[in-house]
Write a protein that holds these residues in place. Structure first.
Motif, mmCIF file in Angstrom:
data_model
loop_
_atom_site.group_PDB
_atom_site.id
_atom_site.type_symbol
_atom_site.label_atom_id
_atom_site.label_comp_id
_atom_site.label_asym_id
_atom_site.label_seq_id
_atom_site.Cartn_x
_atom_site.Cartn_y
_atom_site.Cartn_z
ATOM 1 N N LEU A 121 -64.324 15.062 16.384
ATOM 2 C CA LEU A 121 -63.312 16.124 16.488
ATOM 3 C C LEU A 121 -62.227 15.735 17.488
ATOM 4 C CD1 LEU A 121 -65.546 19.332 16.694
ATOM 5 C CD2 LEU A 121 -64.108 18.649 14.770
ATOM 6 N N ILE A 122 -62.658 15.257 18.657
ATOM 7 C CA ILE A 122 -61.707 14.892 19.710
ATOM 8 C C ILE A 122 -60.767 13.802 19.197
ATOM 9 C CG2 ILE A 122 -61.509 13.810 21.995
ATOM 10 C CD1 ILE A 122 -64.197 15.320 22.679
ATOM 11 N N LYS A 123 -61.342 12.803 18.532
ATOM 12 C CA LYS A 123 -60.532 11.710 17.989
ATOM 13 C C LYS A 123 -59.523 12.236 16.961
ATOM 14 C CE LYS A 123 -61.758 7.329 15.964
ATOM 15 N NZ LYS A 123 -62.891 6.501 15.612
ATOM 16 N N ARG A 124 -59.997 13.084 16.048
ATOM 17 C CA ARG A 124 -59.111 13.644 15.017
ATOM 18 C C ARG A 124 -57.969 14.428 15.641
ATOM 19 N NH1 ARG A 124 -62.830 16.596 10.390
ATOM 20 N NH2 ARG A 124 -63.957 14.778 9.651
ATOM 21 N N LEU A 125 -58.306 15.296 16.614
ATOM 22 C CA LEU A 125 -57.291 16.154 17.209
ATOM 23 C C LEU A 125 -56.267 15.365 18.019
ATOM 24 C CD1 LEU A 125 -59.585 19.130 18.206
ATOM 25 C CD2 LEU A 125 -57.743 19.199 16.531
ATOM 26 N N LEU A 126 -56.734 14.370 18.757
ATOM 27 C CA LEU A 126 -55.798 13.542 19.535
ATOM 28 C C LEU A 126 -54.887 12.756 18.597
ATOM 29 C CD1 LEU A 126 -58.098 12.356 22.474
ATOM 30 C CD2 LEU A 126 -56.276 14.089 22.551
ATOM 31 N N ASN A 127 -55.434 12.257 17.489
ATOM 32 C CA ASN A 127 -54.608 11.559 16.491
ATOM 33 C C ASN A 127 -53.588 12.515 15.883
ATOM 34 O OD1 ASN A 127 -55.727 9.026 16.783
ATOM 35 N ND2 ASN A 127 -57.270 9.333 15.197
ATOM 36 N N ARG A 128 -54.036 13.745 15.570
ATOM 37 C CA ARG A 128 -53.120 14.751 15.016
ATOM 38 C C ARG A 128 -52.018 15.065 16.025
ATOM 39 N NH1 ARG A 128 -55.591 20.423 12.993
ATOM 40 N NH2 ARG A 128 -55.326 21.077 15.155
ATOM 41 N N GLY A 129 -52.403 15.120 17.301
ATOM 42 C CA GLY A 129 -51.432 15.414 18.352
ATOM 43 C C GLY A 129 -50.311 14.392 18.433
ATOM 44 N N LEU A 130 -50.611 13.142 18.063
ATOM 45 C CA LEU A 130 -49.596 12.089 18.101
ATOM 46 C C LEU A 130 -48.510 12.309 17.054
ATOM 47 C CD1 LEU A 130 -51.951 8.972 18.494
ATOM 48 C CD2 LEU A 130 -50.559 10.075 20.282
ATOM 49 N N THR A 131 -48.880 12.957 15.935
ATOM 50 C CA THR A 131 -47.917 13.123 14.845
ATOM 51 C C THR A 131 -47.433 14.564 14.666
ATOM 52 O OG1 THR A 131 -49.751 13.388 13.298
ATOM 53 C CG2 THR A 131 -48.826 11.174 13.526
ATOM 54 N N SER A 132 -48.248 15.544 15.100
ATOM 55 C CA SER A 132 -47.914 16.944 14.805
ATOM 56 C C SER A 132 -46.972 17.568 15.825
ATOM 57 C CB SER A 132 -49.192 17.790 14.742
ATOM 58 O OG SER A 132 -49.712 17.934 16.057
ATOM 59 N N GLY A 133 -46.974 17.004 17.038
ATOM 60 C CA GLY A 133 -46.176 17.617 18.096
ATOM 61 C C GLY A 133 -46.839 18.859 18.671
ATOM 62 N N ARG A 134 -48.074 19.157 18.260
ATOM 63 C CA ARG A 134 -48.779 20.338 18.778
ATOM 64 C C ARG A 134 -49.279 20.052 20.186
ATOM 65 N NH1 ARG A 134 -52.817 23.096 14.497
ATOM 66 N NH2 ARG A 134 -53.550 23.903 16.478
ATOM 67 N N SER A 135 -48.847 20.873 21.126
ATOM 68 C CA SER A 135 -49.214 20.635 22.526
ATOM 69 C C SER A 135 -50.715 20.817 22.749
ATOM 70 C CB SER A 135 -48.425 21.558 23.446
ATOM 71 O OG SER A 135 -48.689 22.912 23.113
ATOM 72 N N ASP A 136 -51.362 21.666 21.927
ATOM 73 C CA ASP A 136 -52.802 21.895 22.120
ATOM 74 C C ASP A 136 -53.657 20.741 21.584
ATOM 75 O OD1 ASP A 136 -52.208 22.570 19.493
ATOM 76 O OD2 ASP A 136 -53.462 24.345 19.457
ATOM 77 N N ASP A 137 -53.015 19.748 20.958
ATOM 78 C CA ASP A 137 -53.726 18.557 20.482
ATOM 79 C C ASP A 137 -53.380 17.320 21.318
ATOM 80 O OD1 ASP A 137 -54.897 19.958 18.411
ATOM 81 O OD2 ASP A 137 -53.487 19.280 16.890
ATOM 82 N N ALA A 138 -52.619 17.502 22.399
ATOM 83 C CA ALA A 138 -52.078 16.346 23.119
ATOM 84 C C ALA A 138 -53.012 15.802 24.208
ATOM 85 C CB ALA A 138 -50.727 16.702 23.719
ATOM 86 N N SER A 139 -53.869 16.648 24.763
ATOM 87 C CA SER A 139 -54.694 16.199 25.883
ATOM 88 C C SER A 139 -56.169 16.384 25.579
ATOM 89 C CB SER A 139 -54.289 16.981 27.133
ATOM 90 O OG SER A 139 -55.371 17.595 27.754
ATOM 91 N N GLU A 140 -56.970 15.407 25.992
ATOM 92 C CA GLU A 140 -58.406 15.458 25.724
ATOM 93 C C GLU A 140 -59.060 16.666 26.393
ATOM 94 O OE1 GLU A 140 -62.354 12.623 25.984
ATOM 95 O OE2 GLU A 140 -60.386 11.693 25.795
ATOM 96 N N GLU A 141 -58.592 17.029 27.603
ATOM 97 C CA GLU A 141 -59.161 18.182 28.320
ATOM 98 C C GLU A 141 -58.927 19.475 27.532
ATOM 99 O OE1 GLU A 141 -57.117 15.851 29.995
ATOM 100 O OE2 GLU A 141 -58.999 14.854 30.552
#
Length: 196
Positions: A121-141
């Motif tokens: 999940l963490i990997k997917r969300l961080l990858n999504r954060g790189l392309t989506s611009g969603r701030s809630d997907d940008a940091s592992e914490e």
């Protein structure tokens, strides 16, 4: 009528799989976020009431959301069923939804929970954060905090439906096609003939 709740933590693929389910089975997507925006945009009495709470930074009360769900059910009497998205998130909401559906002479058919290991999940969300611009997907914490929040809030809802034998876990860490095949196995029996 088939009423499905699709569960899963952030990044589990709920959005993707909801779209697949809607396309294959002809269920109506019932997203409380979309309902709120639509009711507010149409300036309905429920929408205006919801806006008052939102403008004050408060959560919209459950009874207002239930009212909107009720309107959506009434507006689609010929529906094969609904897929609930973003609701219920608490046991109180689950109980309120059950009461409403009983009044409408229907019920939740099944709750399918997409199970994905936390590291995936963490990997997917961080990858999504790189392309989506969603701030809630940008940091592992932040991602980890969202996953913990999901488990804390939804575990009681899962327990509520498990009491009635309606809660099923589905392995959610395969490819999109593999996960959809597993979901379809659960739904084919319930929905019967497919739309396609």
């Amino acid at each position: 009528m088939v009423n499905l709740i699709l569960f899963g933590p952030p990044g589990s693929g709920k959005g993707t799989q909801s779209a697949n389910i809607i396309q294959k089975y002809g269920l109506i997507h019932l997203s409380t976020g979309d309902l709120l925006r639509s009711e507010i945009g149409d300036k309905t009495p429920l929408g205006l009431e919801a806006k008052k709470f939102m403008d004050q930074g408060q959560l919209v009360p459950d009874e207002v959301v239930i009212g909107m769900i009720s309107s959506k059910l009434e507006a689609n009497p010929e529906a094969r069923g609904f897929i609930f998205d973003g609701f219920p998130r608490t046991t109180a909401q689950a109980e309120a939804l059950d009461k409403l559906l009983t009044l409408k002479k229907t019920a939740i058919s099944v709750v399918l929970s997409l199970e994905v290991p936390e590291d995936a999940l963490i990997k997917r969300l961080l990858n999504r954060g790189l392309t989506s611009g969603r701030s809630d997907d940008a940091s592992e914490e932040i991602v980890k905090a969202r996953i913990v929040e999901y488990h804390n809030k939804t575990a009681p809802v899962a327990d509520h439906y498990a009491k009635f034998g309606k809660f099923k876990k589905v392995k959610g860490d395969g490819t999109e096609e593999e996960v959809f095949e597993l979901l379809s196995k659960e739904l084919d029996e319930l929905v019967g003939e497919r739309v396609q």
